[in-house]
Design an enzyme around this catalytic site. Sequence first.
Site, PDB file in Angstrom:
ATOM      1  CD  GLU A 196      -3.436  -1.032   2.220  1.00  0.00           C
ATOM      2  OE1 GLU A 196      -3.392  -0.483   3.509  1.00  0.00           O
ATOM      3  OE2 GLU A 196      -4.298  -1.571   1.530  1.00  0.00           O
ATOM      4  CD  GLU A 252      -4.103  -5.630   2.974  1.00  0.00           C
ATOM      5  OE1 GLU A 252      -5.125  -4.919   3.498  1.00  0.00           O
ATOM      6  OE2 GLU A 252      -3.248  -5.471   3.054  1.00  0.00           O
TER       7      GLU A 252
HETATM    8  C1  GAL Z   1      -4.526  -3.002   4.904  1.00  0.00           C
HETATM    9  C2  GAL Z   1      -3.020  -3.013   5.251  1.00  0.00           C
HETATM   10  C3  GAL Z   1      -2.888  -4.028   5.823  1.00  0.00           C
HETATM   11  C4  GAL Z   1      -4.253  -4.132   7.091  1.00  0.00           C
HETATM   12  C5  GAL Z   1      -5.237  -3.567   6.363  1.00  0.00           C
HETATM   13  C6  GAL Z   1      -5.880  -3.601   7.845  1.00  0.00           C
HETATM   14  O1  GAL Z   1      -4.825  -1.180   4.917  1.00  0.00           O
HETATM   15  O2  GAL Z   1      -2.576  -3.053   3.796  1.00  0.00           O
HETATM   16  O3  GAL Z   1      -1.490  -5.042   5.694  1.00  0.00           O
HETATM   17  O4  GAL Z   1      -3.923  -2.701   7.828  1.00  0.00           O
HETATM   18  O5  GAL Z   1      -5.644  -2.703   6.577  1.00  0.00           O
HETATM   19  O6  GAL Z   1      -7.205  -3.581   7.582  1.00  0.00           O
END
Ligand code: GAL
Length: 658
Positions: A142, A313
């Site tokens: 990110e 994710e």
């Molecule tokens: C994203 C990040 C992850 C985790 C996640 C939690 O922004 O890439 O490492 O922190 O959020 O929702």
Amino acid sequence: MRIGVCYYPEHWPESMWEDDARRMKTLGIEQVRIAEFAWSRIEPTPGEYDWGWLDRAVDVLGAAGLAVVMCTPTATPPKWLIDRHPDILAVGADGRPRGFGSRRHYDFSSPAYFEASRRICAAVAERYGKHPAVAYWQTDNEFGCHHTVVSYSPAALVRFREWLKARYHTIQALNEAWGTVFWSMEYRSFDEIDAPVGTVTEAHPSHRLDYRRFASDEVARYNRMQVEIIRAHSPGRPVAHNFMQLFTEFDHYKVATDLDVAAWDSYPLGALEEQWFAPDIKARWLRSGHPDFASFNHDVYRGMSKLPFWVMEQQPGPVNWAQWNPAPLPGMVRLWSWEAFAHGAGCVSYFRWRQAPFAQEQMHAGLNTPDNRLDVGGKEASQVASDIRTVLAADAGANAAIRSKVALVYDYEAKWLFEIHPQGADFHYPRFAFEYYSALRALGLDVDVVPADASFDGYSLVVVPPLPVVPDDFAGRLARSGAQVVFGPRTGSKTRDLRIPANLPPGALTSVLPLRVWRVESLRPNVTEAVVLDQKSGAADGVARHWRDLIDSDASPALEVRARFADGHPAYVQSGAFHYFASLFDDALTVHLFARIAREAGLETQALGDSVRISRRGALTYVFNYGDQDHTLDNIPDDAFVIGSREVAPQGVAIYRS
Ligand code: GAL
């Protein structure tokens, strides 16, 4: 179409790994992303690598038949590295270096960090580049998260001056382009130029815009360095980066050019809470997310991905980081997953395998609870895996590419420019782009999100949210496509050097839109202006918000006034296939006008309202119900359904052969 998961072997006793891998596989997971924050375990002290644990983790996952997405761990430089090179820390607008103790505490311009990153990337890529279980790569994690694109460090200033030199060649050219004669800001050499920060009142807008352009280029340069190293050691394995939802602080098109897969991280509930949406909208979609929010991001990243984009994710339950963090309604994790596939995703990967019982994100759900039982999200992920088998068995072409007849132009510089030159405190570009997108989706249209330099051939309708700087050949490309084109207000309102065009806005677009915006005004949030369509007088058809371009429409008889504000100024003008909106209209009026123009473009539209959404991919149509009432699909034969049926329940998904 496949599902994946984000896994942190370093967070769990090694004795759990085999069982984790076996259960992942049983659940239907095919790919596992690892190691993006593991630098302190990979290199516990300078130059001493501990590969043993990571080798074993990769072997265990590989032996279970899982494909590994190996990450470079550069989002989290370890303490010893920061202590050795404190200049790695980015510097905030307050002049203070960021502290160690969370993540992303690095400066893209730091030579020490560039070198350290090169070294750790090469070490990881060399070690796993040809490992049979490692199928893909992710650079960093990110880029830009937690406001980390722009840094005001001495290292950034050195590189900014070089960047300016490369852009303007001579200091005279810079002075001329920026107009530094205003307020005696003229420079005698590039070395006199500081970062645009800490000034008494607003810093020079061209200076600020160039600083943003520079910072964005630094992200691209940093990512490219990593990609080149990975490709050298791991030829043929696709390289991804996980971008963020509606994130606009660097030019994603430029970064994505160097990648194979543009991936993004989807947290629909956290996003709803954190974005501009009004409290009633936040309450309405509290546990489902806004019906167009994830889709908009899918379409943004699909457009810039060489291979099918991924959701790297996927929110599996409540998150920890928004102001309030509700739980998704049962069924939403499955719905979000199918929506991604319907928009062309190749993989949906859930964050994370198991909720962590320690550190910053303990309140963030995983597919499993901290005591290792399958959580709701885990059960729904397993349902998705079984749905995928059903869909692929029913239609081998289900992975087809998306073909849309509608394009929405989306631009990163526009966001920076309007932020630097707002002229109205709530002129928020991503919001306006999203509202146009949402209106198109409410009409049942599939949308490609494209950059301003895209080819528009093959599209029937092109929608251009406010785009201040238009490329030189923009009007020509649009005209040649034969599409109906809608421009939002402020389009063509600036030159590349951030000046008002000599012929006034819309500048170069006057070749297709013979009008002159002679004045603009911004409207505070509690003020709207009535809009009346089609030469009628009387009751308003809708309202204008935020902004008005005051248009001189007498310039050409070719220009038709299609709507007026209550005070008589044109609100919507048309010249042939080109339509110009002089304001941002309310949702219903925007949908109404887009429907009319879509019909002129020969497109079929539907009136879906705000809670049902439809997408088409290959021969399949996907229906999603975000609302709280059943939705009935009329006229679809029962035997056309691959998933679901004509009655689509709340949070339900139906997939049928079109
Ligand atoms: C994203 C990040 C992850 C985790 C996640 C939690 O922004 O890439 O490492 O922190 O959020 O929702």
